[in-house]
Design a protein around this motif. Sequence first.
Motif, PDB file in Angstrom:
ATOM      1  N   ILE A   8      43.254  43.115  41.465  1.00 54.55           N
ATOM      2  CA  ILE A   8      42.727  44.197  42.299  1.00 54.55           C
ATOM      3  C   ILE A   8      41.231  44.371  42.058  1.00 54.55           C
ATOM      4  N   MET A   9      40.814  44.406  40.810  1.00 48.48           N
ATOM      5  CA  MET A   9      39.397  44.605  40.505  1.00 48.48           C
ATOM      6  C   MET A   9      38.548  43.416  40.945  1.00 48.48           C
ATOM      7  N   VAL A  10      39.032  42.204  40.714  1.00 44.82           N
ATOM      8  CA  VAL A  10      38.266  41.015  41.101  1.00 44.82           C
ATOM      9  C   VAL A  10      38.114  40.945  42.618  1.00 44.82           C
ATOM     10  N   SER A  11      39.196  41.229  43.351  1.00 46.97           N
ATOM     11  CA  SER A  11      39.099  41.179  44.809  1.00 46.97           C
ATOM     12  C   SER A  11      38.183  42.276  45.338  1.00 46.97           C
ATOM     13  N   LEU A  12      38.194  43.452  44.722  1.00 43.83           N
ATOM     14  CA  LEU A  12      37.292  44.520  45.146  1.00 43.83           C
ATOM     15  C   LEU A  12      35.833  44.160  44.870  1.00 43.83           C
ATOM     16  N   ILE A  13      35.573  43.571  43.725  1.00 43.99           N
ATOM     17  CA  ILE A  13      34.211  43.145  43.389  1.00 43.99           C
ATOM     18  C   ILE A  13      33.736  42.051  44.340  1.00 43.99           C
ATOM     19  N   LEU A  14      34.611  41.091  44.646  1.00 37.08           N
ATOM     20  CA  LEU A  14      34.232  40.030  45.576  1.00 37.08           C
ATOM     21  C   LEU A  14      34.015  40.572  46.993  1.00 37.08           C
ATOM     22  N   TYR A  15      34.805  41.564  47.376  1.00 31.19           N
ATOM     23  CA  TYR A  15      34.615  42.183  48.690  1.00 31.19           C
ATOM     24  C   TYR A  15      33.224  42.808  48.784  1.00 31.19           C
TER      25      TYR A  15
END
Length: 97
Positions: A8-15
Motif C-alpha cells: 500500500i505504501m509503495v504504490s501510494l509513493i509511486l502514484y
Amino acid sequence: MVIFPIIIMVSLILYVYYKVAILRSNDTLNQLYMNAKGKICLGLFVVFFGVNQYLYYQTQLALYIGIVFFLLGTLQLVDGYKRARHYRNEQKRLSRT
C-alpha cells in the motif's frame, strides 16, 4: 500480514511520483504514459487497501466495502495497464521514425 501495508505504501509513493513526473515533462505523450502508470499504482493501492481492511476487521460490512474497493481498483489497474501499453508502443513507434 505486514506485506499488505508495504505494498500500500509503495504504490501510494509511486502514484505521487508519477503525478509529479507529469508536471516535470513537456512531452504530451510522455505525460499520458506517466498518467497511465499512475493509474496502475492507484489501482494497486485501492485493491490492496480493500483487501487489507477486510483482513483487519473481518466483518460483513468490511467484506462489502472491500469488494467495492477491489472492483474499483481492478478497473483502474486494467485501464491503466491498457493505456500504458498503448502509449509505450506509440513512443516506440515514434522513436523509430
